[in-house]
Design an enzyme around this catalytic site. Structure first.
Site, PDB file in Angstrom:
ATOM      1  N   ASP A  28      60.730  -2.147  -4.872  1.00  0.00           N
ATOM      2  CA  ASP A  28      61.180  -1.751  -3.525  1.00  0.00           C
ATOM      3  C   ASP A  28      61.552  -2.567  -2.577  1.00  0.00           C
ATOM      4  O   ASP A  28      60.974  -3.879  -2.590  1.00  0.00           O
ATOM      5  CB  ASP A  28      60.088  -0.831  -3.000  1.00  0.00           C
ATOM      6  CG  ASP A  28      59.790   0.450  -3.337  1.00  0.00           C
ATOM      7  OD1 ASP A  28      60.233   0.920  -4.326  1.00  0.00           O
ATOM      8  OD2 ASP A  28      59.105   1.355  -2.598  1.00  0.00           O
ATOM      9  N   CYS A  53      61.171   5.704   3.004  1.00  0.00           N
ATOM     10  CA  CYS A  53      59.777   6.068   3.433  1.00  0.00           C
ATOM     11  C   CYS A  53      59.081   5.121   4.391  1.00  0.00           C
ATOM     12  O   CYS A  53      59.486   4.052   4.412  1.00  0.00           O
ATOM     13  CB  CYS A  53      58.813   6.251   2.191  1.00  0.00           C
ATOM     14  SG  CYS A  53      59.535   7.576   0.952  1.00  0.00           S
ATOM     15  N   TYR A  93      52.305   8.472 -13.561  1.00  0.00           N
ATOM     16  CA  TYR A  93      51.938   7.158 -13.179  1.00  0.00           C
ATOM     17  C   TYR A  93      50.769   7.004 -12.106  1.00  0.00           C
ATOM     18  O   TYR A  93      50.379   6.014 -11.681  1.00  0.00           O
ATOM     19  CB  TYR A  93      53.117   6.269 -12.682  1.00  0.00           C
ATOM     20  CG  TYR A  93      53.706   6.956 -11.542  1.00  0.00           C
ATOM     21  CD1 TYR A  93      53.434   6.661 -10.345  1.00  0.00           C
ATOM     22  CD2 TYR A  93      55.056   7.964 -11.637  1.00  0.00           C
ATOM     23  CE1 TYR A  93      54.071   7.274  -9.078  1.00  0.00           C
ATOM     24  CE2 TYR A  93      55.699   8.353 -10.581  1.00  0.00           C
ATOM     25  CZ  TYR A  93      55.139   8.245  -9.258  1.00  0.00           C
ATOM     26  OH  TYR A  93      55.744   8.800  -8.161  1.00  0.00           O
ATOM     27  N   ASN A 104      61.654  13.173  12.656  1.00  0.00           N
ATOM     28  CA  ASN A 104      62.891  12.460  13.459  1.00  0.00           C
ATOM     29  C   ASN A 104      62.123  12.151  15.003  1.00  0.00           C
ATOM     30  O   ASN A 104      61.450  13.002  15.415  1.00  0.00           O
ATOM     31  CB  ASN A 104      63.725  13.458  13.566  1.00  0.00           C
ATOM     32  CG  ASN A 104      64.765  13.519  12.366  1.00  0.00           C
ATOM     33  OD1 ASN A 104      64.694  12.800  11.553  1.00  0.00           O
ATOM     34  ND2 ASN A 104      65.579  14.603  12.188  1.00  0.00           N
ATOM     35  N   HIS A 145      64.207  13.411   9.070  1.00  0.00           N
ATOM     36  CA  HIS A 145      64.806  12.631   7.977  1.00  0.00           C
ATOM     37  C   HIS A 145      64.244  11.358   7.673  1.00  0.00           C
ATOM     38  O   HIS A 145      64.577  10.681   6.590  1.00  0.00           O
ATOM     39  CB  HIS A 145      66.343  12.566   8.270  1.00  0.00           C
ATOM     40  CG  HIS A 145      67.056  13.833   8.492  1.00  0.00           C
ATOM     41  ND1 HIS A 145      67.222  14.418   9.584  1.00  0.00           N
ATOM     42  CD2 HIS A 145      67.835  14.253   7.670  1.00  0.00           C
ATOM     43  CE1 HIS A 145      67.995  15.377   9.580  1.00  0.00           C
ATOM     44  NE2 HIS A 145      68.315  15.423   8.121  1.00  0.00           N
ATOM     45  N   GLU A 183      63.010   2.476  -2.838  1.00  0.00           N
ATOM     46  CA  GLU A 183      63.472   1.881  -4.168  1.00  0.00           C
ATOM     47  C   GLU A 183      64.741   1.557  -4.402  1.00  0.00           C
ATOM     48  O   GLU A 183      65.608   1.959  -3.726  1.00  0.00           O
ATOM     49  CB  GLU A 183      63.064   3.146  -5.224  1.00  0.00           C
ATOM     50  CG  GLU A 183      61.645   3.906  -5.067  1.00  0.00           C
ATOM     51  CD  GLU A 183      61.845   5.115  -4.133  1.00  0.00           C
ATOM     52  OE1 GLU A 183      60.694   5.835  -4.025  1.00  0.00           O
ATOM     53  OE2 GLU A 183      62.885   5.149  -3.231  1.00  0.00           O
TER      54      GLU A 183
END
Length: 227
Positions: A28, A53, A93, A104, A145, A183
């Site tokens: 990341d 994120c 995982y 937002n 978003h 990622e």
């Protein structure tokens, strides 16, 4: 290397962290949210390409009053039974999803542009830094978003995801425990970027590339030194 990474994180630079071969097996891009800029957002979108994120510490999440998304689903299951069937109880995982709500900032337009997302992220970090938690609902709207993530209490001492590693870095750096992670994807394979390609990218861009084990070890030492 970890000392350099902590300083770079504190200075608002992007850090690259690979979690573990036994977990997501992903790297990341991570940055302190209070230093987020439109330029950073453009770099993350173009060079990482995963889901952008915003990890928050458990304490900050509680002060903002935001739950895990699974808690919202559980509360709404009686009216919408399919939400019970959609429970993420088979993540290969991990035991639990860190996902919370999406937001937002109210002064953004669509919320998806680089400038809008950078605005939402930085304004959220500054709100938390200034401890203006009561203004969260006034200044932000949901859904949005920017995806918020709740770190596990005790973060890397209990869960070793990028969410928790981001907050561990923030704590060691003395920054607001709000970060950004995304990622790194591979355009050629359609999968996650391999560590050799990440290492080459890090060298080309002058960025620090760490393993999750290094972050976790450093945090354990950090906590020991605080005793």
């Amino acid at each position: 290397m970890i000392e350099d990474a902590i300083k770079a994180f504190k200075d608002g630079k992007i850090i690259l962290i690979f979690d573990n071969d036994n977990r997501e097996r992903e790297t990341d891009m991570i940055i302190a949210a209070e230093h987020m800029t439109t330029e950073h957002m453009t770099t993350i979108r173009n060079d990482a390409g995963g889901l952008v994120c915003v990890p928050l510490s458990a304490e900050v999440s509680d002060k903002l009053g935001i739950p895990f998304m699974t808690d919202i689903m559980d509360a709404a299951t009686e009216k919408y039974p399919v939400l019970g069937e959609l429970s993420p109880n088979d993540i290969p995982y991990d035991e639990k999803s860190a996902f919370s709500i999406t937001v937002n900032h109210r002064k953004t337009f669509t919320g998806i542009t680089d400038s809008d997302r950078a605005c939402t992220i930085k304004e959220l970090a500054l709100l938390c830094k200034n401890e203006e938690f009561d203004k969260f609902g006034k200044n932000f709207r949901a859904p949005g978003h920017v995806t918020l993530l709740r770190a596990t209490e005790g973060h890397v001492l209990k869960r070793q995801g990028h969410t928790e590693m981001s907050i561990a870095l923030a704590e060691m750096a003395g920054t607001t425990p709000v970060a950004v992670c995304c990622e790194m994807m591979d355009d050629e394979t359609g999968g996650s970027m391999t560590t050799d390609k990440v290492a080459k990218y890090a060298e080309e861009k002058g960025l620090i590339f760490l393993s999750g084990d290094e972050v976790i070890k450093a945090y354990h030492e950090f906590k020991e030194n605080q005793k």
